[in-house]
Design an enzyme around this catalytic site. Sequence first.
Site, PDB file in Angstrom:
ATOM      1  CG  ASP A   1       2.654 -77.570 -14.987  1.00  0.00           C
ATOM      2  OD1 ASP A   1       2.129 -77.404 -13.925  1.00  0.00           O
ATOM      3  OD2 ASP A   1       1.870 -77.577 -16.232  1.00  0.00           O
TER       4      ASP A   1
ATOM      5  CG  HIS B   1      -4.984 -80.820 -16.700  1.00  0.00           C
ATOM      6  ND1 HIS B   1      -5.376 -81.507 -15.417  1.00  0.00           N
ATOM      7  CD2 HIS B   1      -3.832 -79.898 -16.520  1.00  0.00           C
ATOM      8  CE1 HIS B   1      -4.441 -80.885 -14.555  1.00  0.00           C
ATOM      9  NE2 HIS B   1      -3.668 -79.714 -15.287  1.00  0.00           N
TER      10      HIS B   1
HETATM   11 ZN   LIG Z   1      -2.087 -78.529 -14.792  1.00  0.00          ZN
END
Ligand SMILES: [Zn+2]
Length: 278
Positions: free
Chosen positions: A81, A175
């Site tokens: 990620d 986020h």
């Molecule tokens: Zn992300």
Amino acid sequence: MNPCNLNGLGVTREDSWAVGHFNIHNQEFIRSVVRAAEQERSPAILAVGMMSIKYMGLAPLISSCQLIAKETDVPVAVHLDHARDLDIVRQALDLGINSVMFDGSSFGYEENVEKTTEVVRMAHDCGATAEGEIGIVPHGTDTVSEDDMTDPARAVEFAERTGVDYLAVSLGSVHGMKTAGTSLNQDLLKSLHEQINVPLVLHGASGVVDDHLKAAVENGIRKINVNTGLKVVLKDFLSSRLIDEADADLLEDLDAGMDAVAEAVAGKMRLFGSSNKA
Ligand SMILES: [Zn+2]
């Protein structure tokens, strides 16, 4: 079974469900996600992010995911990620990771295209899938500016030029949010889904209200990233458990903690429509 790339999880652009991407940080999180996947008969993505690599190391994390995935009979992908340089992509692919996300959103457009294209080539050479990002899903703010949201024309061009298998887009999520209060630009999503011929990805789902997550799946999101919300579940659970069950063995506490995280993951799988798709 052996872990697979994102194509092996069975979801396509034309489907009407999304696969959950769950960031894992240690064996407890990995087992929680797999426990939920088995319970829900759902495919799942075990995602390895930069903070967790700093905490556990790249090889220990990837091999733990691979070993635990092999013990289960539901399809599981191990995915890198938010890689921001090609070195970490190379290392992860050499360790047999199934999928990589390159986050070039901090670069200029042309540099993002160039680097993402290279990541796609590297991933495909290893039989792995690649995700790119166009637009900015910010960290540490409450809102997303219009300028940071994904521009449809740019996104179409980006997907075509880079050859990404999955594309992360910016629709209003942020986020690292510990509570869910954000909504998404569903009209923008519909237009992106119509024009772009690869499955779309939503980052920052922990901050998005359930109704908007459900609508996002209806409107074309096929992969949903969940990270912060699961950390909050474990932290909240353990902070009361360690007081309420002060005499329990630590392993019992951690096992109960895994059940709490698994329950939260299973809830997401039901919300995303991935239950019984394994
Ligand atoms: Zn992300």
